[in-house]
Design a protein around this motif. Structure first.
Motif, PDB file in Angstrom:
ATOM      1  N   PHE A   1       0.824  -1.213   0.000  1.00 35.05           N
ATOM      2  CA  PHE A   1       0.000   0.000   0.000  1.00 35.05           C
ATOM      3  C   PHE A   1       0.856   1.260   0.000  1.00 35.05           C
ATOM      4  N   HIS A   2       1.875   1.304   0.843  1.00 32.06           N
ATOM      5  CA  HIS A   2       2.654   2.538   0.984  1.00 32.06           C
ATOM      6  C   HIS A   2       3.725   2.696  -0.095  1.00 32.06           C
ATOM      7  N   PHE A   3       4.308   1.591  -0.531  1.00 34.73           N
ATOM      8  CA  PHE A   3       5.440   1.734  -1.442  1.00 34.73           C
ATOM      9  C   PHE A   3       5.056   1.532  -2.908  1.00 34.73           C
ATOM     10  N   VAL A   4       4.197   0.555  -3.184  1.00 37.65           N
ATOM     11  CA  VAL A   4       3.832   0.261  -4.575  1.00 37.65           C
ATOM     12  C   VAL A   4       2.608   1.077  -4.987  1.00 37.65           C
ATOM     13  N   GLU A   5       1.514   0.887  -4.280  1.00 36.47           N
ATOM     14  CA  GLU A   5       0.302   1.613  -4.617  1.00 36.47           C
ATOM     15  C   GLU A   5       0.489   3.107  -4.406  1.00 36.47           C
TER      16      GLU A   5
ATOM     17  N   SER B   1       1.736   4.952  -7.451  1.00 32.49           N
ATOM     18  CA  SER B   1       0.681   5.199  -8.438  1.00 32.49           C
ATOM     19  C   SER B   1      -0.252   6.304  -7.953  1.00 32.49           C
ATOM     20  N   ARG B   2      -0.532   6.297  -6.655  1.00 29.05           N
ATOM     21  CA  ARG B   2      -1.454   7.288  -6.092  1.00 29.05           C
ATOM     22  C   ARG B   2      -0.883   8.698  -6.192  1.00 29.05           C
ATOM     23  N   HIS B   3       0.423   8.821  -5.924  1.00 34.28           N
ATOM     24  CA  HIS B   3       1.065  10.142  -5.968  1.00 34.28           C
ATOM     25  C   HIS B   3       1.558  10.514  -7.357  1.00 34.28           C
ATOM     26  N   GLN B   4       1.573   9.500  -8.269  1.00 32.75           N
ATOM     27  CA  GLN B   4       2.217   9.730  -9.574  1.00 32.75           C
ATOM     28  C   GLN B   4       3.651  10.220  -9.359  1.00 32.75           C
ATOM     29  N   GLY B   5       4.318   9.613  -8.384  1.00 34.39           N
ATOM     30  CA  GLY B   5       5.687  10.032  -8.081  1.00 34.39           C
ATOM     31  C   GLY B   5       6.212   9.270  -6.894  1.00 34.39           C
ATOM     32  N   PRO B   6       6.667   9.959  -5.829  1.00 33.58           N
ATOM     33  CA  PRO B   6       7.284   9.274  -4.696  1.00 33.58           C
ATOM     34  C   PRO B   6       6.292   8.422  -3.916  1.00 33.58           C
TER      35      PRO B   6
ATOM     36  N   ASP C   1       4.780   6.649  -0.349  1.00 28.60           N
ATOM     37  CA  ASP C   1       4.349   7.292   0.901  1.00 28.60           C
ATOM     38  C   ASP C   1       5.517   7.507   1.867  1.00 28.60           C
ATOM     39  N   PHE C   2       6.422   6.515   1.958  1.00 32.96           N
ATOM     40  CA  PHE C   2       7.549   6.650   2.890  1.00 32.96           C
ATOM     41  C   PHE C   2       8.428   7.843   2.495  1.00 32.96           C
ATOM     42  N   SER C   3       8.781   7.895   1.217  1.00 30.94           N
ATOM     43  CA  SER C   3       9.661   8.970   0.750  1.00 30.94           C
ATOM     44  C   SER C   3       8.983  10.329   0.911  1.00 30.94           C
ATOM     45  N   ASP C   4       7.678  10.367   0.662  1.00 36.73           N
ATOM     46  CA  ASP C   4       6.931  11.620   0.808  1.00 36.73           C
ATOM     47  C   ASP C   4       7.041  12.140   2.242  1.00 36.73           C
ATOM     48  N   TRP C   5       6.908  11.246   3.219  1.00 38.28           N
ATOM     49  CA  TRP C   5       6.998  11.634   4.627  1.00 38.28           C
ATOM     50  C   TRP C   5       8.444  11.943   5.023  1.00 38.28           C
ATOM     51  N   LEU C   6       9.370  11.095   4.580  1.00 35.28           N
ATOM     52  CA  LEU C   6      10.769  11.267   4.981  1.00 35.28           C
ATOM     53  C   LEU C   6      11.365  12.573   4.476  1.00 35.28           C
ATOM     54  N   GLN C   7      10.916  13.049   3.332  1.00 35.09           N
ATOM     55  CA  GLN C   7      11.449  14.286   2.768  1.00 35.09           C
ATOM     56  C   GLN C   7      11.292  15.472   3.714  1.00 35.09           C
ATOM     57  N   ALA C   8      10.301  15.399   4.600  1.00 38.70           N
ATOM     58  CA  ALA C   8      10.048  16.501   5.531  1.00 38.70           C
ATOM     59  C   ALA C   8      10.636  16.236   6.909  1.00 38.70           C
ATOM     60  N   GLN C   9      11.533  15.245   7.022  1.00 37.65           N
ATOM     61  CA  GLN C   9      12.057  14.833   8.327  1.00 37.65           C
ATOM     62  C   GLN C   9      13.541  15.136   8.478  1.00 37.65           C
ATOM     63  N   GLY C  10      14.012  16.219   7.898  1.00 37.67           N
ATOM     64  CA  GLY C  10      15.412  16.610   8.101  1.00 37.67           C
ATOM     65  C   GLY C  10      16.379  15.867   7.193  1.00 37.67           C
ATOM     66  N   GLU C  11      17.675  16.043   7.492  1.00 36.74           N
ATOM     67  CA  GLU C  11      18.728  15.497   6.636  1.00 36.74           C
ATOM     68  C   GLU C  11      18.677  13.971   6.549  1.00 36.74           C
ATOM     69  N   LEU C  12      18.537  13.296   7.699  1.00 35.34           N
ATOM     70  CA  LEU C  12      18.474  11.835   7.682  1.00 35.34           C
ATOM     71  C   LEU C  12      17.259  11.360   6.884  1.00 35.34           C
ATOM     72  N   GLY C  13      16.140  12.041   7.069  1.00 36.63           N
ATOM     73  CA  GLY C  13      14.932  11.669   6.318  1.00 36.63           C
ATOM     74  C   GLY C  13      15.147  11.801   4.822  1.00 36.63           C
ATOM     75  N   ARG C  14      15.790  12.883   4.412  1.00 33.26           N
ATOM     76  CA  ARG C  14      16.014  13.085   2.968  1.00 33.26           C
ATOM     77  C   ARG C  14      16.966  12.036   2.408  1.00 33.26           C
ATOM     78  N   ARG C  15      17.952  11.629   3.191  1.00 35.36           N
ATOM     79  CA  ARG C  15      18.880  10.584   2.721  1.00 35.36           C
ATOM     80  C   ARG C  15      18.158   9.242   2.598  1.00 35.36           C
ATOM     81  N   LEU C  16      17.315   8.939   3.570  1.00 38.14           N
ATOM     82  CA  LEU C  16      16.537   7.699   3.495  1.00 38.14           C
ATOM     83  C   LEU C  16      15.575   7.736   2.306  1.00 38.14           C
TER      84      LEU C  16
END
Length: 221
Positions: A157-161, A164-169, A171-186
């Protein structure tokens, strides 16, 4: 999804017929692929990952698996298996890619075999039901432990679907991008995973490997 903890969801599919007769030969498969719903194309390609019995990762979609198992056409099966549904810009684009392959094979063969009764290609579609697992990821560094505990349905649901839902990143990457340097690296490490090459079991291991590489300071990704 940005502020606050990551809410881990899970999902199930409710599958039903798409309203078309089954296809018993390649010509019928071509004709009905052109007429089936977008949901049916999605179900027979991307949703194949989550369905029970997906134990043939070389056949990444139902069209390829049917061509191999029922039609006995290895050439067609290999061409269809090379499709990457995640690279298509839309379902219509993916449908056009499938039709091109079917048309090409129809033009090549002289004999048009039909499969026995009950072995036809059944056009299906599904609705997705989403529910909260109660699991939360509060910090980027907690994602490694969460991935280890996560079910394949949550991963789907979070990684594959999610892609498709975001037409891009995802769910994990979408959340991690807003979590500082470590989040952006992950997020960068996870975004590099090509879903096309994995079943869900192996996808989970690949994501754990990449997360461990970042959190541990390594360069596995």
């Amino acid at each position: 999804m940005a502020a606050g903890p990551f809410e881990v969801k899970s999902c199930a599919l409710i599958v039903r017929m798409d309203g078309l007769p089954s296809a018993v030969n390649l010509r019928e498969l071509r004709d009905r692929t052109g007429r089936c719903s977008d949901k049916s194309i999605y179900h027979h390609t991307i949703e194949r990952l989550i369905r029970p019995g997906f134990d043939e990762p070389e056949f990444t979609n139902d069209f390829a698996a049917w061509a191999y198992r029922s039609l006995g056409d290895q050439i067609l099966a290999e061409r269809l298996a090379n499709l990457d549904p995640f690279a298509a810009s839309s379902i219509e684009s993916l449908r056009a890619d499938i039709l091109d392959i079917l048309e090409e094979r129809l033009a090549e063969i002289e004999h048009l075999p039909s499969v026995p009764w009950g072995k036809g290609f059944y056009f299906m579609q599904a609705s997705i039901v989403v529910f909260d697992t109660g699991m939360r990821i509060g910090r980027p560094e907690d994602i490694l432990g969460a991935l280890r505990k996560m079910t394949r349905r949550s991963l789907y649901f979070h990684f594959v679907e999610g892609r498709s839902r975001h037409q891009g990143p995802d769910d994990f990457s979408d959340w991690l991008q807003a979590q500082g340097e470590l989040g952006r690296r992950l997020a960068g490490a996870l975004a590099g995973v090509d879903v096309q090459f994995f079943n869900l079991r192996d996808l989970k291991q690949e994501m754990i490997r990449r997360a461990r590489g970042v959190i541990g300071g390594g360069a596995e990704a």
